[in-house]
Structure formats: structure tokens, C-alpha cells
Enzyme design. Sequence first.
Site, PDB file in Angstrom:
ATOM      1  N   GLY A 105     -16.389  65.718  38.178  1.00 30.51           N
ATOM      2  CA  GLY A 105     -16.904  66.087  37.881  1.00 30.51           C
ATOM      3  C   GLY A 105     -18.983  66.302  37.543  1.00 30.51           C
ATOM      4  O   GLY A 105     -18.819  67.138  38.502  1.00 30.51           O
ATOM      5  N   ASP A 106     -19.771  65.691  36.910  1.00 27.92           N
ATOM      6  CA  ASP A 106     -20.866  65.698  37.429  1.00 27.92           C
ATOM      7  C   ASP A 106     -21.518  64.331  38.347  1.00 27.92           C
ATOM      8  O   ASP A 106     -22.935  63.966  37.881  1.00 27.92           O
ATOM      9  CB  ASP A 106     -22.273  65.230  35.921  1.00 27.92           C
ATOM     10  N   GLU A 107     -20.577  63.255  39.340  1.00 20.17           N
ATOM     11  CA  GLU A 107     -21.442  62.444  39.851  1.00 20.17           C
ATOM     12  C   GLU A 107     -21.144  62.691  41.475  1.00 20.17           C
ATOM     13  O   GLU A 107     -20.202  63.357  41.511  1.00 20.17           O
ATOM     14  CB  GLU A 107     -20.353  61.699  39.801  1.00 20.17           C
TER      15      GLU A 107
END
Length: 203
Positions: A105-107
Site C-alpha cells: 500500500g502506502d507504507e
Amino acid sequence: MSPITLAAAALPAVAWVVHIMWMVRRLHTARRDPLTGLWTREGFTRRARRLLRDKRAVVVLADVDRFKQVNDTHGHAAGDALLAAVAGHLAHSVGRDGVVGRLGGDEFAAVLVDRDHTAPERLATLARVLARPVDGAPEVHTTVSLGWVRRSDHPGEDLSALLGRADEAMYAAKRTPRGLRRARIGRLLASVAGRRSGRRGAA
């Protein structure tokens, strides 16, 4: 034995070497995230554990704030451009001696070796850079929260535990204007955020 016979005998060996090289290349590619070019969790974990043998290592966790809102408002192309920009800035900041991975994801996670004791300044600069509008998607305005921890502050802990501490610091950073927080030296809190990060890092 004639040269023709020798060449014929060598062909299977050459084919085998070519096959092995192809397999290694495929494996290398499989450990890279196709959008950002960063290491995936497995590739990151292998390299991060090696870097953590150095007492000067620093573990960083980064999370894009309001990423779902960016996708919903501006579309997935803008979200992809944002992720690629974050990945590029992280990789540049960490340098060739460190490792950066996209955990999903956005990690993102990174491990760098702080040879010149400038990690706080480098990460503060990185936080400011990550807060700028994205090239190619100037309408996207968001920030990236960073949490970090020094290995030397917790010498008995492995990558999973250090990611947990960086995770807690990152979520604390979301509540600060700077978007950057160093992990505390005290006890690791049993927070949902910390446990989740710990599972991700224990590949």
C-alpha cells in the site's frame, strides 16, 4: 576429441548456465515492487537484517497521510505518481549503503547506517521534501509521516521489534506538524500499530 565434439559436449553446460542466470534475474525481479522499483517485503527484510549488524543502523517507517483520499479525489494515476515520488525521495535520502522497501500500500520502510551521525538532520530534510507537491501531480497536497529508531538504543531487539518502535513513532508523528518522530527509548507499547508493523517485518 575433435573441436566439433568438444563444442557439442559443452552446449548442455552453456545452456544450464544461461538457464541459471535467467532464473536469478527472474528471482531478483520478483523481489522488486513493479510500481516503485523498491524491494518488496522479502527482499527488504533480507538486506535490512544484514545492515542491522552495524550498531549505527537506523530503522525508518514511512506512511503517506490521507492516501485513500488522494486516490478517491484525484484518481489512481495521481496516487501512483505520489507513491513513486515518495519511493524516489526515500531511496535518495537513504543512499546506496542503505535499503528501502515498500511493505504494501502506502507504507515504506528503510534501514540506513548513520556513519556521520546526521540521521536526524537527513530525516528532517526528507520530511520537508516529502511534504512538497508531486511533480506531474501538482494538485496532490499531502504529507508523509516518518517514525525512526536507532538500533543502538535497543541493542537486543531484532528487525521486527525495531519496526514496531518505528511504527509507534510514525503514528505519533501524524499528530505533529513536522510529521517526524523518533522512537522513545522506553518500553515498546502494545499498540495495534506496533503489533501490525512487527508482523510485517517478521518475514
